[in-house]
Scaffold this motif. Structure first.
Motif, PDB file in Angstrom:
ATOM      1  N   MET A 148      18.855 -17.223  -2.264  1.00  0.00           N
ATOM      2  CA  MET A 148      19.538 -16.052  -2.782  1.00  0.00           C
ATOM      3  C   MET A 148      19.598 -14.916  -1.744  1.00  0.00           C
ATOM      4  SD  MET A 148      20.563 -16.644  -5.966  1.00  0.00           S
ATOM      5  CE  MET A 148      21.152 -18.234  -5.342  1.00  0.00           C
ATOM      6  N   TRP A 149      18.460 -14.359  -1.363  1.00  0.00           N
ATOM      7  CA  TRP A 149      18.431 -13.187  -0.490  1.00  0.00           C
ATOM      8  C   TRP A 149      17.032 -12.952   0.056  1.00  0.00           C
ATOM      9  CZ3 TRP A 149      20.670 -12.601  -5.504  1.00  0.00           C
ATOM     10  CH2 TRP A 149      19.714 -12.482  -6.526  1.00  0.00           C
ATOM     11  N   VAL A 150      16.959 -12.104   1.059  1.00  0.00           N
ATOM     12  CA  VAL A 150      15.698 -11.560   1.551  1.00  0.00           C
ATOM     13  C   VAL A 150      15.792 -10.055   1.370  1.00  0.00           C
ATOM     14  CG1 VAL A 150      14.210 -11.189   3.556  1.00  0.00           C
ATOM     15  CG2 VAL A 150      15.275 -13.424   3.190  1.00  0.00           C
ATOM     16  N   ALA A 151      14.932  -9.500   0.529  1.00  0.00           N
ATOM     17  CA  ALA A 151      15.005  -8.089   0.165  1.00  0.00           C
ATOM     18  C   ALA A 151      14.015  -7.259   0.973  1.00  0.00           C
ATOM     19  CB  ALA A 151      14.721  -7.914  -1.325  1.00  0.00           C
ATOM     20  N   ASN A 152      14.304  -5.987   1.099  1.00  0.00           N
ATOM     21  CA  ASN A 152      13.311  -5.054   1.606  1.00  0.00           C
ATOM     22  C   ASN A 152      12.216  -4.880   0.561  1.00  0.00           C
ATOM     23  OD1 ASN A 152      14.915  -4.771   3.817  1.00  0.00           O
ATOM     24  ND2 ASN A 152      15.349  -2.599   3.536  1.00  0.00           N
ATOM     25  N   ARG A 153      11.084  -4.391   1.005  1.00  0.00           N
ATOM     26  CA  ARG A 153       9.967  -4.172   0.088  1.00  0.00           C
ATOM     27  C   ARG A 153       9.446  -2.741   0.278  1.00  0.00           C
ATOM     28  NH1 ARG A 153       6.012  -9.115  -0.498  1.00  0.00           N
ATOM     29  NH2 ARG A 153       7.923  -9.897  -1.445  1.00  0.00           N
ATOM     30  N   TYR A 154       8.917  -2.185  -0.799  1.00  0.00           N
ATOM     31  CA  TYR A 154       8.544  -0.771  -0.786  1.00  0.00           C
ATOM     32  C   TYR A 154       7.162  -0.557  -1.390  1.00  0.00           C
ATOM     33  CZ  TYR A 154      13.580  -0.197  -0.139  1.00  0.00           C
ATOM     34  OH  TYR A 154      14.865  -0.286   0.337  1.00  0.00           O
ATOM     35  N   GLY A 155       6.451   0.407  -0.808  1.00  0.00           N
ATOM     36  CA  GLY A 155       5.225   0.914  -1.393  1.00  0.00           C
ATOM     37  C   GLY A 155       5.310   2.427  -1.430  1.00  0.00           C
ATOM     38  N   VAL A 156       4.563   3.045  -2.332  1.00  0.00           N
ATOM     39  CA  VAL A 156       4.494   4.508  -2.394  1.00  0.00           C
ATOM     40  C   VAL A 156       3.030   4.914  -2.374  1.00  0.00           C
ATOM     41  CG1 VAL A 156       4.988   6.580  -3.737  1.00  0.00           C
ATOM     42  CG2 VAL A 156       6.671   4.723  -3.652  1.00  0.00           C
ATOM     43  N   ALA A 157       2.711   5.850  -1.481  1.00  0.00           N
ATOM     44  CA  ALA A 157       1.333   6.322  -1.346  1.00  0.00           C
ATOM     45  C   ALA A 157       1.283   7.834  -1.549  1.00  0.00           C
ATOM     46  CB  ALA A 157       0.784   5.974   0.033  1.00  0.00           C
ATOM     47  N   SER A 158       0.201   8.288  -2.091  1.00  0.00           N
ATOM     48  CA  SER A 158      -0.028   9.717  -2.240  1.00  0.00           C
ATOM     49  C   SER A 158      -0.121  10.377  -0.867  1.00  0.00           C
ATOM     50  CB  SER A 158      -1.333   9.956  -3.017  1.00  0.00           C
ATOM     51  OG  SER A 158      -1.729  11.310  -2.924  1.00  0.00           O
ATOM     52  N   ALA A 159       0.458  11.569  -0.757  1.00  0.00           N
ATOM     53  CA  ALA A 159       0.377  12.319   0.492  1.00  0.00           C
ATOM     54  C   ALA A 159      -1.052  12.782   0.780  1.00  0.00           C
ATOM     55  CB  ALA A 159       1.316  13.515   0.455  1.00  0.00           C
ATOM     56  N   LYS A 160      -1.960  12.632  -0.176  1.00  0.00           N
ATOM     57  CA  LYS A 160      -3.358  12.994   0.048  1.00  0.00           C
ATOM     58  C   LYS A 160      -4.090  11.984   0.937  1.00  0.00           C
ATOM     59  CE  LYS A 160      -4.077  15.560  -4.270  1.00  0.00           C
ATOM     60  NZ  LYS A 160      -4.906  15.664  -5.497  1.00  0.00           N
ATOM     61  N   LEU A 161      -3.507  10.809   1.103  1.00  0.00           N
ATOM     62  CA  LEU A 161      -4.161   9.796   1.931  1.00  0.00           C
ATOM     63  C   LEU A 161      -3.955  10.091   3.413  1.00  0.00           C
ATOM     64  CD1 LEU A 161      -3.289   6.479   0.045  1.00  0.00           C
ATOM     65  CD2 LEU A 161      -5.458   7.715   0.047  1.00  0.00           C
ATOM     66  N   LYS A 162      -4.987   9.847   4.183  1.00  0.00           N
ATOM     67  CA  LYS A 162      -4.895  10.000   5.633  1.00  0.00           C
ATOM     68  C   LYS A 162      -5.292   8.686   6.296  1.00  0.00           C
ATOM     69  CE  LYS A 162      -6.705  12.606   9.579  1.00  0.00           C
ATOM     70  NZ  LYS A 162      -5.391  12.723  10.229  1.00  0.00           N
ATOM     71  N   VAL A 201      -8.989  -0.439   7.308  1.00  0.00           N
ATOM     72  CA  VAL A 201      -9.359   0.157   6.030  1.00  0.00           C
ATOM     73  C   VAL A 201     -10.522   1.129   6.180  1.00  0.00           C
ATOM     74  CG1 VAL A 201     -10.031  -0.380   3.658  1.00  0.00           C
ATOM     75  CG2 VAL A 201      -8.570  -1.966   4.928  1.00  0.00           C
ATOM     76  N   GLU A 202     -11.351   0.903   7.187  1.00  0.00           N
ATOM     77  CA  GLU A 202     -12.508   1.775   7.386  1.00  0.00           C
ATOM     78  C   GLU A 202     -12.097   3.208   7.733  1.00  0.00           C
ATOM     79  OE1 GLU A 202     -11.556   0.128  11.465  1.00  0.00           O
ATOM     80  OE2 GLU A 202     -11.577  -0.603   9.398  1.00  0.00           O
ATOM     81  N   LYS A 203     -10.850   3.410   8.137  1.00  0.00           N
ATOM     82  CA  LYS A 203     -10.379   4.746   8.507  1.00  0.00           C
ATOM     83  C   LYS A 203      -9.713   5.487   7.342  1.00  0.00           C
ATOM     84  CE  LYS A 203      -9.611   3.518  13.362  1.00  0.00           C
ATOM     85  NZ  LYS A 203      -8.614   3.460  14.471  1.00  0.00           N
ATOM     86  N   TRP A 204      -9.391   4.786   6.279  1.00  0.00           N
ATOM     87  CA  TRP A 204      -8.688   5.429   5.165  1.00  0.00           C
ATOM     88  C   TRP A 204      -9.547   6.566   4.595  1.00  0.00           C
ATOM     89  CZ3 TRP A 204      -6.790   0.822   1.643  1.00  0.00           C
ATOM     90  CH2 TRP A 204      -5.910   0.016   2.380  1.00  0.00           C
ATOM     91  N   SER A 205      -8.915   7.686   4.323  1.00  0.00           N
ATOM     92  CA  SER A 205      -9.625   8.790   3.681  1.00  0.00           C
ATOM     93  C   SER A 205      -8.663   9.523   2.765  1.00  0.00           C
ATOM     94  CB  SER A 205     -10.222   9.741   4.724  1.00  0.00           C
ATOM     95  OG  SER A 205      -9.205  10.249   5.575  1.00  0.00           O
ATOM     96  N   ILE A 206      -9.208  10.436   1.971  1.00  0.00           N
ATOM     97  CA  ILE A 206      -8.401  11.130   0.976  1.00  0.00           C
ATOM     98  C   ILE A 206      -8.728  12.610   0.980  1.00  0.00           C
ATOM     99  CG2 ILE A 206     -10.076  10.575  -0.855  1.00  0.00           C
ATOM    100  CD1 ILE A 206      -7.663  10.409  -2.786  1.00  0.00           C
ATOM    101  N   ALA A 207      -7.688  13.449   0.887  1.00  0.00           N
ATOM    102  CA  ALA A 207      -7.871  14.891   0.867  1.00  0.00           C
ATOM    103  C   ALA A 207      -8.348  15.346  -0.501  1.00  0.00           C
ATOM    104  CB  ALA A 207      -6.559  15.589   1.216  1.00  0.00           C
ATOM    105  N   GLU A 208      -9.045  16.464  -0.533  1.00  0.00           N
ATOM    106  CA  GLU A 208      -9.535  17.033  -1.793  1.00  0.00           C
ATOM    107  C   GLU A 208      -8.366  17.599  -2.608  1.00  0.00           C
ATOM    108  OE1 GLU A 208     -12.288  19.912  -0.359  1.00  0.00           O
ATOM    109  OE2 GLU A 208     -13.976  18.516  -0.437  1.00  0.00           O
TER     110      GLU A 208
END
Length: 530
Positions: A492-506, A523-530
């Protein structure tokens, strides 16, 4: 001879791939520690109901947070780099792979050694263990551990796809699993109760069908993770995950293309887009007599207006597939384009005697795609096929149910005469082999439609055996020609794929990788803003 560069050249171009490191968009200070939650298994494939990486067909985005392979793709899916192997070398004849291992420990404090690698690969080669890698590792002749930091894998013949396969084989602890009989290991309680890996996070809790909680591994060789906890939430449907993202309950989820517009103009979120490297197809169970005549399979291609579905339902974010590939270098000139032609479909069905074979009797089409987009796609297919005299009835189930049906070793093939599914066709072109090669019929592999087409298998075998990188694309063009002519699948097709992340993630990295990767996400670098 170090073949990192050579194997990188075999990977498909990552020009369309979006892997974005995300920084805080609102200037908030970063929290020390904190918890990051996400719907990491939401999306195509969904939650498998099984945390065993030897049996996994998706969910690698999550599994790789606590398990690790020897080698792994970078976050652009452009090259293969070391993970638990600090370095690797491939002999000139491409039959001997030597890995020098990182010095690290399992989550229970025991040292990770070459014996664990040997144990893992022997288990992954064992069909009794329920491993999806058994056929792919069939070319492995021996695995030797001359010392604790060295592993030597010897092949019976060159296999250019070997490194790609090894990116998916997560290393397992011999001391924790050796006492479990191979035939009991596939669904053993260990995977969801007390698994141990070497990754940046440790498994701490699983609440059935709700969430998994991981805690930072303070002894991780890459340094103590920035976040204290990771939580993977499971949702009944993608809409629930999107609602949780909007409310701040989670910081990431996969979304369908028709959800993107609601996030793209909101500064509280970042949209990540990339090539899925997955070809979606209607698959014909070859043990069902309905599909023996090629003209009937061709009728499916002509009856479905793929361009209309791509424009109206995918918003143009997909490419029609006339074989199992869409990458320019893998699609030869002159193959059949199967443009929308319902009259031709009717003619082919009449020539094949469809009215006598089946007529308008309903035919179940099984799928594990349960999103609103997939429901609409199947409804469109159903209406188009009905116009030419084929009556399909969609049946959407969760992934564990789907797998229990299609991988069954005995039973009624009529349980799934048709499927609507997807299989990765990149970043290494060899990935498609597991769903089409006769040698990959379960339990050896993932040829769940029991396809036995000599032209397809021969083309795949020739491509898999090609050791000259300069000739590789031409070999896979032959695979494209064979699948275009024989139609084991109505591609049939090859589609693009999407994710959405909070802007609080660094420093958050998510790549729209087939089956969720695995890939180097740090993953060890992932952090989140207050």
């Amino acid at each position: 001879m170090n073949l990192k560069t050579t194997f990188s050249a075999l990977a498909l171009s990552a020009a369309l791939l979006g892997a974005l490191p995300l920084a805080s968009g609102n200037g908030n200070a970063l929290a020390q520690g904190g918890t990051i939650s996400g719907g990491f298994d939401v999306g195509p494939g969904g939650f498998q109901g099984n945390f065993n990486p030897l049996a996994a067909t998706s969910g690698f985005t999550w599994l790789v947070t606590y398990f690790e392979p020897l080698v792994i793709y970078d976050d652009k899916l452009a090259k293969i780099v070391g993970a638990l192997a600090d370095t690797y070398e491939v002999s000139a004849d491409q039959k001997t792979y030597t890995f020098k291992l990182a010095e690290t420990k399992w989550h229970d404090g025991q040292p990770f050694t070459a014996k664990d690698v040997r144990f893992t690969l022997e288990l992954a080669r064992n069909e009794k263990a329920g491993s999806v890698f058994a056929a792919r590792l069939g070319v492995v002749q021996s695995v030797e551990a001359p010392d604790d930091r060295t592993v030597v894998i010897t092949l019976s013949a060159p296999s250019p796809s070997m490194l790609d396969t090894l990116t998916k084989v997560m290393m397992l602890p011999e001391h924790a699993l050796a006492a479990i009989p191979a035939e009991q290991i596939a669904k053993h309680a260990w995977w969801s109760s007390s698994p141990i890996g070497t990754g940046p996070f440790k498994f701490t809790k699983y609440v059935a069908d709700q969430y998994v909680e991981l805690a930072a591994n303070p002894d991780y060789r890459g340094g103590k993770p920035a976040a204290d906890k990771l939580i993977n939430r499971y949702f009944a449907d993608p809409a629930a995950a999107i609602a949780a993202l909007r409310s701040g309950e989670i910081q990431f989820t996969y979304v369908d293309s028709n959800d993107v517009s609601t996030f793209s103009s909101d500064s509280n979120f970042k949209v990540i887009e990339g090539d899925s490297y997955v070809v979606n197809y209607v698959g014909f169970n070859q043990e069902v007599p309905l599909w023996q005549d090629l003209r009937i399979r061709q009728a499916f291609m002509y009856a479905i207006n793929r361009d209309a579905i791509i424009q109206s339902l995918y918003g143009g974010a997909a490419k029609p597939a006339n074989c199992v590939y869409v990458a320019d270098q893998l699609v030869p000139q002159g193959i059949e384009s199967y443009g929308y032609d319902p009259e031709k479909a009717k003619q082919l069905l009449a020539e094949a005697g469809w009215n006598k074979i089946n007529g308008d009797k309903p035919i179940t089409i099984l799928t594990y795609y349960t999103s609103p987009l997939a429901t609409n796609v199947l409804a469109a297919m159903q209406a188009m096929l009905a116009q030419v005299g084929i009556n399909i009835v969609p049946r959407a189930v969760d992934t564990p149910t789907y797998n229990s049906i299609v991988y069954q070793q005995s039973g009624n093939a009529g349980d799934y005469p048709l499927i609507y599914a997807g299989l990765q066709n990149g970043p290494d072109a060899s990935n498609i082999n597991i769903g089409l090669n006769e040698k990959q019929i379960p339990p050896a592999g993932a040829n769940i439609l029991r396809i036995r087409m000599a032209a397809v298998t021969d083309a795949l075998d020739a491509a898999l055996a090609e050791t000259d990188a300069a000739r590789s694309d031409a070999r896979y063009q032959d695979v494209c020609k064979a699948t275009n002519a024989e139609l084991p699948w109505a591609t049939m097709w090859v589609a693009n794929r999407y994710g959405v992340a909070s802007a609080k993630l660094k420093d958050f990295v998510w790549t729209p990788a087939p089956a969720g990767g695995p890939y180097q996400a740090h993953v060890e670098k992932w952090s989140i803003a207050e």
